[in-house]
Design a protein around this motif. Structure first.
Motif, mmCIF file in Angstrom:
data_model
loop_
_atom_site.group_PDB
_atom_site.id
_atom_site.type_symbol
_atom_site.label_atom_id
_atom_site.label_comp_id
_atom_site.label_asym_id
_atom_site.label_seq_id
_atom_site.Cartn_x
_atom_site.Cartn_y
_atom_site.Cartn_z
ATOM 1 N N ALA A 1 0.894 -1.225 -0.046
ATOM 2 C CA ALA A 1 -0.088 0.011 0.096
ATOM 3 C C ALA A 1 0.846 1.225 0.248
ATOM 4 C CB ALA A 1 -0.856 0.077 1.149
ATOM 5 N N ALA A 2 1.920 1.184 0.808
ATOM 6 C CA ALA A 2 3.006 2.176 0.742
ATOM 7 C C ALA A 2 3.424 2.666 -0.572
ATOM 8 C CB ALA A 2 3.905 2.192 1.964
ATOM 9 N N ARG A 3 3.831 1.520 -1.225
ATOM 10 C CA ARG A 3 4.479 1.622 -2.631
ATOM 11 C C ARG A 3 3.578 2.253 -3.545
ATOM 12 N NH1 ARG A 3 8.007 -3.095 -5.640
ATOM 13 N NH2 ARG A 3 8.493 -1.555 -7.524
ATOM 14 N N VAL A 4 2.225 1.559 -3.407
ATOM 15 C CA VAL A 4 1.236 2.229 -4.251
ATOM 16 C C VAL A 4 0.860 3.675 -4.254
ATOM 17 C CG1 VAL A 4 -1.254 2.012 -5.207
ATOM 18 C CG2 VAL A 4 0.185 -0.221 -4.905
ATOM 19 N N LYS A 5 0.906 4.117 -3.097
ATOM 20 C CA LYS A 5 0.440 5.515 -2.672
ATOM 21 C C LYS A 5 1.506 6.251 -3.134
ATOM 22 C CE LYS A 5 -0.661 8.391 1.421
ATOM 23 N NZ LYS A 5 -0.750 8.584 2.649
ATOM 24 N N LYS A 6 2.820 5.879 -3.052
ATOM 25 C CA LYS A 6 3.809 6.618 -3.576
ATOM 26 C C LYS A 6 3.903 6.942 -5.093
ATOM 27 C CE LYS A 6 8.906 7.379 -3.229
ATOM 28 N NZ LYS A 6 10.146 6.641 -2.689
ATOM 29 N N ALA A 7 3.533 5.728 -5.839
ATOM 30 C CA ALA A 7 3.488 5.896 -7.364
ATOM 31 C C ALA A 7 2.409 6.422 -7.735
ATOM 32 C CB ALA A 7 3.430 4.374 -7.760
ATOM 33 N N ILE A 8 1.193 6.391 -6.984
ATOM 34 C CA ILE A 8 -0.047 7.286 -7.645
ATOM 35 C C ILE A 8 0.179 8.853 -7.304
ATOM 36 C CG2 ILE A 8 -2.447 7.634 -6.941
ATOM 37 C CD1 ILE A 8 -2.740 4.544 -6.684
ATOM 38 N N SER A 9 0.832 9.107 -6.019
ATOM 39 C CA SER A 9 1.296 10.475 -5.536
ATOM 40 C C SER A 9 2.100 11.281 -6.646
ATOM 41 C CB SER A 9 1.644 10.469 -4.341
ATOM 42 O OG SER A 9 0.805 9.967 -3.510
ATOM 43 N N GLY A 10 2.931 10.432 -7.205
ATOM 44 C CA GLY A 10 3.929 10.829 -7.980
ATOM 45 C C GLY A 10 3.328 11.108 -9.440
ATOM 46 N N ALA A 11 2.233 10.534 -9.903
ATOM 47 C CA ALA A 11 1.496 10.486 -11.251
ATOM 48 C C ALA A 11 0.440 11.829 -11.053
ATOM 49 C CB ALA A 11 0.792 9.453 -11.499
ATOM 50 N N LEU A 12 -0.125 11.763 -9.760
ATOM 51 C CA LEU A 12 -1.372 12.638 -9.748
ATOM 52 C C LEU A 12 -1.050 13.823 -8.700
ATOM 53 C CD1 LEU A 12 -4.423 10.369 -8.595
ATOM 54 C CD2 LEU A 12 -3.560 11.136 -10.906
ATOM 55 N N GLY A 13 0.073 13.973 -8.011
ATOM 56 C CA GLY A 13 0.054 14.796 -6.988
ATOM 57 C C GLY A 13 -0.040 14.581 -5.667
ATOM 58 N N ALA A 14 0.880 14.631 -4.760
ATOM 59 C CA ALA A 14 0.627 14.035 -3.466
ATOM 60 C C ALA A 14 -0.601 14.617 -2.731
ATOM 61 C CB ALA A 14 1.790 14.604 -2.363
ATOM 62 N N ASP A 15 -0.939 15.937 -2.962
ATOM 63 C CA ASP A 15 -2.332 16.636 -2.464
ATOM 64 C C ASP A 15 -3.503 16.044 -2.843
ATOM 65 O OD1 ASP A 15 -1.843 17.585 -4.911
ATOM 66 O OD2 ASP A 15 -2.906 19.417 -4.515
ATOM 67 N N LYS A 16 -3.612 15.084 -4.188
ATOM 68 C CA LYS A 16 -4.605 14.542 -4.672
ATOM 69 C C LYS A 16 -4.769 12.879 -4.147
ATOM 70 C CE LYS A 16 -4.519 17.703 -7.885
ATOM 71 N NZ LYS A 16 -3.228 18.138 -7.582
#
Length: 438
Positions: free
Chosen positions: A341-356
């Motif tokens: 979950a931590a890895r997936v969250k980091k990857a998606i944050s990189g694509a969308l922006g951490a604030d999303k």
């Protein structure tokens, strides 16, 4: 209604955030056709065939009619494999089935489908849980991964899963040798849309995203007779009322208040005429719990309550209540692996922006995606993230008590589909590419 969201202007969502080519022009058209032509659990004939055809177009090796139900009948599962050198094996799953609900959204592409369910009854059919969003996101992700093979290595196994709403779709695929036939994955991903998050947001929760569910049928048996002479029989309707009241204390007085649990009687049938005491009353229960221990307390409590009603009413052994667990509609809690979950969250944050990207939240609904982790040991790490699908402005008004947002499993559930799909494809693709590294 969950209050955790960020209100982004609609023009921003559809514009600069998604300036990349994450979705072909026809993907929203595919979604609208899917939404307008939903199919019930066990009947995903056209949905599966259309998905299979689209996946073949972009180079996947596709197998149809994967899955075997407990009665031996074949399921409409779709499994598509794309190999791209050595590396991890990643399974991505999307559920395909719709619900027996008459749609009342007023959308120009609203479903008008009437179909027969497994019991042969004619019912309205609607994608009231957003599985059309899930399938379309899977297709968009499949296209992205096929087009961007230079960015990842390994094997992608895409699963179009039937019958999630009846909780026997994942079991059917595994019973049919999913992992033996298509390879055991190193990890698995899924997504679920949510009316509790605004479009533009994704939630990645670490822990139990969905509760365990146990479906139980209870038959309260008595001795029938004339309504004017209740003393000559044993009234099962009165006993059913006693039973229903008693099981409400399982959660309020037997569970640790820190453990989430639900006991609901969703159906009760008994009697044919006002002056006839029937021989029995049938009840259908759904129970939910956030842990195995909490579920055991529920099931044990239901057995004790049924036994207690029989004893207190002086029933003979052959007239005691029958408590039956419906195995095909029972499943474990869905637990996101913390490290994954931590890895997936980091990857998606990189694509969308951490604030999303939020931490997400757990709910008491059920999800048979849990089966892919192979419980109870859960030897395969899995993550299911949530995708916001509601107009941010509407959600803001709802949070302030000035509007109502229809939830899933209701006739008016209407995701903000076009913008949400772009976010879903971008998020799932980013997570997949990050996980598919040597």
């Amino acid at each position: 209604m969950h209050a955790r969201f960020i209100a982004y202007p609609i023009a921003y969502l559809i514009g600069t955030l998604f300036s990349g080519a994450v979705m072909a022009d026809d993907l929203f058209d595919y979604y609208k056709r899917l939404h307008a032509n939903p199919e019930l659990s066990h009947f995903e004939i056209n949905t599966s065939a259309n998905l299979a055809a689209e996946l073949r177009k972009v180079g996947y090796q596709v197998t149809e009619r994967v899955g075997k139900y407990a009665d031996g009948s074949r399921a409409y599962g779709v499994v598509a494999v794309l190999e791209n050198g050595s590396g991890p094996r990643l399974l991505i799953r999307a559920d395909m089935d719709a619900l027996p609900i008459v749609e009342e959204t007023g959308l120009p592409y609203a479903s008008k489908v009437i179909a027969k369910n497994l019991a042969g009854q004619e019912v309205g059919v609607m994608h009231a849980c957003g599985h059309d969003v899930h399938v379309t996101t899977l297709l968009g992700t499949a296209r992205e991964l096929a087009a961007r093979r230079n960015e990842w290595h390994g094997t992608v196994v895409l699963v179009g899963q039937p019958s999630e709403e009846t909780l026997d779709g994942a079991q059917a695929l595994l019973r049919d040798g999913l992992y033996q036939r298509f390879g055991r994955p190193d990890m698995a991903l899924a997504m679920h849309d949510s009316p509790g998050l605004a479009t533009g947001q994704v939630g990645v929760y670490s822990g139990a995203t969905h509760a365990a569910v146990t479906s139980i049928d209870v038959t309260i048996r008595g001795i029938g007779g004339h309504g004017a002479a209740p003393h000559r029989g044993k009234d099962p309707i009165v006993m059913a009322a006693q039973f229903i009241n008693q099981i409400q204390t399982i959660v309020s007085r037997n569970q640790d208040p820190m453990n989430s649990a639900v006991v609901t009687v969703g159906s009760i049938h008994g009697g044919t005429k006002r002056n006839i005491i029937p021989d029995e009353v049938k009840l259908e229960l759904t129970t939910r719990a956030s842990s195995d221990a909490a579920m055991k307390i529920i099931v044990d409590g239901i057995h004790r309550a049924a036994e207690g009603v029989a004893v207190s009413n002086g029933l003979a052994e052959d007239r005691k209540p029958i408590v039956k667990i419906i195995e095909s509609e029972t499943g474990p809690s869905n637990i996101n692996n913390p490290a994954l979950a931590a890895r997936v969250k980091k990857a998606i944050s990189g694509a969308l922006g951490a604030d999303k990207v939020t931490d997400g939240f757990g709910i008491m609904g059920s999800e048979d995606f849990a089966q892919y982790s192979l419980p109870p040991e859960r030897t395969i790490p899995t993550v299911l993230f949530i995708l916001g699908v509601i107009d941010p402005e509407l959600l803001a008004k709802a949070s302030a008590g000035k509007a109502y947002v229809p939830g899933t499993h209701t006739s008016k559930f209407a995701p903000m589909a076009e913008a949400s799909l772009k976010v879903g494809v971008k998020a799932m693709t980013a997570a997949a590419i990050d996980l598919l590294q040597k």
